[in-house]
Design an enzyme around this catalytic site. Structure first.
Site, short mmCIF file in Angstrom:
data_model
loop_
_atom_site.label_atom_id
_atom_site.label_comp_id
_atom_site.label_asym_id
_atom_site.label_seq_id
_atom_site.Cartn_x
_atom_site.Cartn_y
_atom_site.Cartn_z
CG HIS A 1 -14.87 -2.89 6.03
ND1 HIS A 1 -15.16 -1.83 6.85
CD2 HIS A 1 -14.31 -2.34 4.92
CE1 HIS A 1 -14.81 -0.70 6.25
NE2 HIS A 1 -14.27 -0.99 5.08
N GLY B 1 -14.68 8.49 3.10
CA GLY B 1 -15.50 7.73 2.15
C GLY B 1 -16.99 7.78 2.49
CE1 TYR B 2 -19.86 5.88 -1.73
CE2 TYR B 2 -17.86 4.60 -1.33
CZ TYR B 2 -18.71 5.24 -2.20
OH TYR B 2 -18.44 5.26 -3.54
CG ASP B 3 -16.47 5.98 7.42
OD1 ASP B 3 -16.77 4.83 7.05
OD2 ASP B 3 -15.33 6.27 7.85
CG ASP C 1 -9.68 -3.72 -3.73
OD1 ASP C 1 -9.52 -2.50 -3.56
OD2 ASP C 1 -10.32 -4.17 -4.70
CG ASN D 1 -3.13 4.83 3.87
OD1 ASN D 1 -2.54 5.31 4.83
ND2 ASN D 1 -4.43 4.94 3.70
CB THR E 1 -0.91 0.01 1.24
OG1 THR E 1 -1.72 1.20 1.22
CG2 THR E 1 -0.15 -0.03 2.54
P1 IMP Z 1 -9.51 0.86 -0.15
O1 IMP Z 1 -9.48 -0.38 -0.98
O2 IMP Z 1 -9.31 0.62 1.32
O3 IMP Z 1 -8.60 1.95 -0.68
O4 IMP Z 1 -11.00 1.45 -0.28
C1 IMP Z 1 -11.55 1.80 -1.55
C2 IMP Z 1 -12.73 2.75 -1.38
O5 IMP Z 1 -13.80 2.09 -0.69
C3 IMP Z 1 -12.45 4.00 -0.56
O6 IMP Z 1 -11.91 5.05 -1.35
C4 IMP Z 1 -13.84 4.34 -0.03
O7 IMP Z 1 -14.61 5.01 -1.02
C5 IMP Z 1 -14.45 2.98 0.20
N1 IMP Z 1 -14.18 2.52 1.59
C6 IMP Z 1 -13.39 1.48 1.95
N2 IMP Z 1 -13.36 1.35 3.29
C7 IMP Z 1 -14.15 2.33 3.78
C8 IMP Z 1 -14.52 2.72 5.11
O8 IMP Z 1 -14.07 2.16 6.13
N3 IMP Z 1 -15.36 3.77 5.20
C9 IMP Z 1 -15.85 4.43 4.11
N4 IMP Z 1 -15.52 4.14 2.87
C10 IMP Z 1 -14.68 3.09 2.68
#
Ligand code: IMP
Length: 195
Positions: free
Chosen positions: A178, A151-153, A70, A11, A9
């Site tokens: 998750h 994100g969608y939190d 992911d 991040n 990652t």
């Molecule tokens: P990633 O794979 O962890 O980078 O997540 C991909 C995308 O999924 C993020 O940019 C968010 O739009 C959404 N997402 C993943 N995890 C979360 C979360 O814990 N809260 C809100 N949105 C999430």
């Protein structure tokens, strides 16, 4: 014992968070530590496929044990969308405001508000592939609440709770998310290898 393992990652916050949980038997290295600056390809169309694609790429290129994640939001009434497209649902990558607005628009007038966040972690350990899935089920509100998280939190209320993820502290969310559920399984597996 100090086993090196890459978390594929960019991040740094995610790396630090998992390093703290793993303890000092494992030394987590990031892509930056490996000198890898390009984005990793995620082109398979599934969480399982994308996390495996990233972890295998790094394992094969750098010869180091590696895991990748992911995640995304799956909404029942939208046939699992935004799913693997969660980050760029409205087009531009990680435009959280636009993504939330589009989600609300696509769910307008919809009574079925069931959704789940899902994380898949793929670990490549000495060439062998292991996968760990974390799921948290909940519902999508009709308007945003709370300012924490990302994100969608602000739209997601996990089952059994009143608050959205964005109204919870980081600590509260990290107990039930998750990502936390998938990471816990990964940690148990890795700690068994270290014994
Ligand atoms: P990633 O794979 O962890 O980078 O997540 C991909 C995308 O999924 C993020 O940019 C968010 O739009 C959404 N997402 C993943 N995890 C979360 C979360 O814990 N809260 C809100 N949105 C999430």
């Amino acid at each position: 014992m100090n086993m090196k393992i890459c978390f594929a990652t960019q991040n740094v916050n995610k790396v630090n968070e998992i390093q703290a949980l793993l303890g000092n038997q494992f030394e987590l290295v990031s892509l930056t530590d490996l000198g890898h600056t390009e984005e990793l390809a995620e082109t398979t169309g599934t969480f399982e496929g994308n996390s495996q694609q990233k972890a295998l790429f790094v394992y094969q290129k750098y010869g180091i044990n590696c895991f990748a994640d992911d995640s995304g939001l799956e909404v029942a009434a939208l046939n699992g969308e935004p799913g693997v497209n969660s980050a760029f649902y409205a087009g531009e990558a990680k435009n959280y405001a636009a993504n939330n607005a589009l989600l609300l628009k696509n769910l307008a007038g919809q009574n079925n508000r069931h959704a789940q966040f899902r994380t898949c972690i793929t670990l490549v350990w000495n060439g062998e592939v292991q996968q760990f899935n974390g799921i948290v089920k909940g519902t999508i509100l009709t308007e945003q609440r709370g300012t924490n998280g990302f994100g969608y939190d602000p739209l997601f209320v996990p089952n059994g709770y009143e608050k959205t993820f964005a109204e919870m502290s980081k600590e509260e969310k990290n107990k039930i998310s998750h990502r936390a559920l998938a990471v816990q399984q990964l940690i148990v597996w890795l700690q068994q290898q270290a014994q």
